[in-house]
Design an enzyme around this catalytic site. Structure first.
Site, short mmCIF file in Angstrom:
data_model
loop_
_atom_site.label_atom_id
_atom_site.label_comp_id
_atom_site.label_asym_id
_atom_site.label_seq_id
_atom_site.Cartn_x
_atom_site.Cartn_y
_atom_site.Cartn_z
N CYS A 176 0.74 -1.25 -0.20
CA CYS A 176 0.01 0.00 0.06
C CYS A 176 0.78 1.44 -0.07
CB CYS A 176 -1.14 -0.03 1.18
SG CYS A 176 -0.26 0.00 2.72
N HIS A 195 -2.58 1.33 6.87
CA HIS A 195 -2.98 1.25 5.39
C HIS A 195 -3.11 2.74 4.62
CE1 HIS A 195 -4.50 -1.08 1.93
NE2 HIS A 195 -5.33 -0.12 1.82
N HIS A 232 -5.70 2.05 -4.54
CA HIS A 232 -4.85 1.20 -3.33
C HIS A 232 -4.26 -0.29 -3.55
CE1 HIS A 232 -7.83 -1.10 -0.59
NE2 HIS A 232 -8.50 -0.86 -1.88
#
Length: 354
Positions: free
Chosen positions: A269, A317, A329
């Site tokens: 990520c 994240h 993402h």
């Protein structure tokens, strides 16, 4: 004559003994069942598997970001250590050269011997020339003293560098131990998630992967992931660098998730976000928990394409906002780089870096 005694009958013999043994075994099995040791692990429903897999992936991603941070620091420590070693080697070469020069001077003095200056003046056939030579010798002595002092300074500097290198090496080894620990955590969580998914049928696994959670955000082929053309997403970006980062992210849709990867063909990520802005000429930190402090914080209502959006309380994240309440993402190993709504995970904050 001794009296003969009949053998005493066994209280449980023949059929009776076998019956008792069977009952005992049955009782033991029942007892084992009561304490849970003989029970098979209950079959989880797809929803339960999905919930557990979601948790495992989030834990693995938290460990991944810690791994990324430790690796960044380890790489930095290794570069500093190598620079110190190179510097120490160069200084050692200079020290060796200075020592050779001092050795030559000492050898010459040994060969020539030492005569008191007053006798050299008295015995000289050319007193004026001797005086000029003595002045030169004095200057040479000053230079020799300076050379010795320089050698001592070089020795001290080399020792300082060696001490600093030792400290850096200790730091590097500590970082490497942390890397190993986080790697074991990551691989363990991912292996556990794979084992859970393996219990499902292919159809159930596909449903779990496409359910729209952390384990499977809206896939690239889903209807809502292709209805926002790239120019529209880029047009509302606050500046050209943010637009370039969004363009890069769109171009990477479908790329696989690989923990620790920063592109160009696979990402985690924070690696995707870092690579997107690197393509736009903006340098970002490696981890999500560092990236959130890399720019100006913006509220959810202020989001513009190119902003970084963060999730979970540990900021484990990150995604790249592209407008319309969505982001691009890299979710986890079960899903490639994709478009997804930002409301699928607990929102932790947003940052504008360009």
């Amino acid at each position: 004559m001794a009296a003969h005694r009949k053998p005493r009958p066994h209280p449980l013999g023949g059929h009776t003994a076998r019956t008792a043994a069977t009952l005992a075994l049955a009782g033991a099995a029942t007892a084992a069942g009561l304490d849970g040791t003989a029970h098979a692990e209950p079959q989880l429903t797809p929803a339960q598997v999905k919930a557990k897999v979601d948790t495992l992936y989030q834990q693995a991603e938290t460990a991944t970001e810690k791994y990324n941070g430790a690796k960044e620091k380890a790489d930095s420590a290794e570069r500093r250590l190598n620079a110190m070693r190179d510097q120490a080697a160069r200084k050692q070469e200079k020290l060796n050269s200075a020592r050779d020069q001092l050795g030559s001077i000492a050898a010459a003095q040994y060969r020539d011997g030492t005569i008191a200056p007053s006798w050299q003046l008295a015995l000289s056939s050319d007193p004026d020339g001797y005086l000029e030579g003595a002045e030169f010798a004095e200057r040479a002595g000053d230079r020799q003293t300076a050379a010795v002092s320089k050698v001592r300074d070089q020795l001290r500097e080399i020792e300082r560098l060696r001490g600093a290198a030792h400290v850096e090496l200790t730091s590097l080894r500590s970082r490497q131990t942390e890397l190993k620990r986080q790697k074991q955590t990551i691989t363990g969580k991912l292996a556990e998630a794979r084992a859970l998914l393996a219990r499902l049928t292919p159809r159930q696994r596909a449903e779990v992967a496409g359910a729209g959670s952390t384990a499977g955000h809206a896939s690239r082929s889903a209807p809502d992931t292709r209805d926002t053309p790239l120019p529209a997403g880029s047009a509302t970006a606050p500046n050209a660098r943010a637009a370039a980062a969004v363009s890069y992210a769109y171009a990477k849709l479908g790329s696989p998730y690989v923990w620790g990867a920063t592109g160009p063909n696979a990402f985690d990520c924070s690696g995707l976000v870092q690579a997107a802005y690197r393509s736009a000429g903006v340098s970002l930190p490696r981890t999500s928990y560092a990236q959130i402090n890399a720019g100006r914080r913006v509220s959810r209502s202020e989001l513009r394409p190119g902003d970084l959006v963060f999730f979970y309380s540990g900021v484990s994240h990150v995604g790249l906002y592209v407008g319309g309440g969505r982001m691009i993402h890299a979710p986890n190993p079960s899903a490639p780089v994709r478009l997804a709504p930002i409301d699928q995970m607990p929102f932790a904050g947003a940052t504008r870096v360009a």
